[in-house]
Design a protein around this motif. Structure first.
Motif, PDB file in Angstrom:
ATOM      1  N   PRO A  52      50.765  21.579  23.581  1.00  0.00           N
ATOM      2  CA  PRO A  52      51.497  21.313  24.821  1.00  0.00           C
ATOM      3  C   PRO A  52      50.983  20.023  25.470  1.00  0.00           C
ATOM      4  O   PRO A  52      49.779  19.757  25.473  1.00  0.00           O
ATOM      5  CB  PRO A  52      51.186  22.529  25.705  1.00  0.00           C
ATOM      6  N   ILE A  53      51.895  19.224  25.987  1.00  0.00           N
ATOM      7  CA  ILE A  53      51.548  17.908  26.530  1.00  0.00           C
ATOM      8  C   ILE A  53      50.421  17.982  27.550  1.00  0.00           C
ATOM      9  O   ILE A  53      49.523  17.135  27.545  1.00  0.00           O
ATOM     10  CB  ILE A  53      52.797  17.237  27.149  1.00  0.00           C
ATOM     11  N   GLU A  54      50.441  18.981  28.402  1.00  0.00           N
ATOM     12  CA  GLU A  54      49.406  19.054  29.438  1.00  0.00           C
ATOM     13  C   GLU A  54      48.009  19.321  28.872  1.00  0.00           C
ATOM     14  O   GLU A  54      47.011  19.104  29.541  1.00  0.00           O
ATOM     15  CB  GLU A  54      49.764  20.084  30.516  1.00  0.00           C
ATOM     16  N   LEU A  55      47.915  19.772  27.614  1.00  0.00           N
ATOM     17  CA  LEU A  55      46.615  20.029  26.990  1.00  0.00           C
ATOM     18  C   LEU A  55      46.104  18.856  26.157  1.00  0.00           C
ATOM     19  O   LEU A  55      44.964  18.870  25.700  1.00  0.00           O
ATOM     20  CB  LEU A  55      46.688  21.278  26.110  1.00  0.00           C
ATOM     21  N   PRO A  57      45.047  15.774  26.897  1.00  0.00           N
ATOM     22  CA  PRO A  57      43.770  15.175  27.313  1.00  0.00           C
ATOM     23  C   PRO A  57      42.558  16.048  26.971  1.00  0.00           C
ATOM     24  O   PRO A  57      41.520  15.538  26.529  1.00  0.00           O
ATOM     25  CB  PRO A  57      43.927  15.010  28.827  1.00  0.00           C
ATOM     26  N   ARG A  79      39.006  14.756  39.999  1.00  0.00           N
ATOM     27  CA  ARG A  79      39.326  14.947  38.585  1.00  0.00           C
ATOM     28  C   ARG A  79      38.755  13.783  37.803  1.00  0.00           C
ATOM     29  O   ARG A  79      38.543  12.711  38.332  1.00  0.00           O
ATOM     30  CB  ARG A  79      40.830  15.066  38.364  1.00  0.00           C
TER      31      ARG A  79
END
Length: 83
Positions: A52-55, A57, A79
């Motif tokens: 998933p894109i949010e994971l 990083p 952050r």
């Protein structure tokens, strides 16, 4: 006149090598790209997976840590941000 940006490349990489990779993929046909992906499973010790894109990083940080490199980061508004 703008001052040129100083680029930081991964160890063993330089602007010439980056441009060669870009040119390689820009000149690649769809069929060549598909063939390259199909043979990627033959790379020992590696795998392809959907993330998933949010994971992305977090996964990138895990890979960097696994390779023994620490990412260059700076703190910003509670952050960690890529520098």
């Amino acid at each position: 006149m703008r001052k040129p940006l100083k680029q930081d490349f991964p160890p063993g990489w330089n602007e010439k090598r980056i441009r060669e990779v870009i040119n390689y993929y820009d000149a690649q046909t769809d069929a060549d790209g598909a063939a390259e992906i199909e043979t990627a499973e033959e790379a020992p010790g590696e795998t392809w997976m959907s993330v998933p894109i949010e994971l992305v990083p977090a996964v990138a940080k895990l890979i960097e840590r696994h390779q023994g490199r620490r990412p260059k980061t700076r703190r910003g508004r509670g952050r960690t941000v890529k520098a």
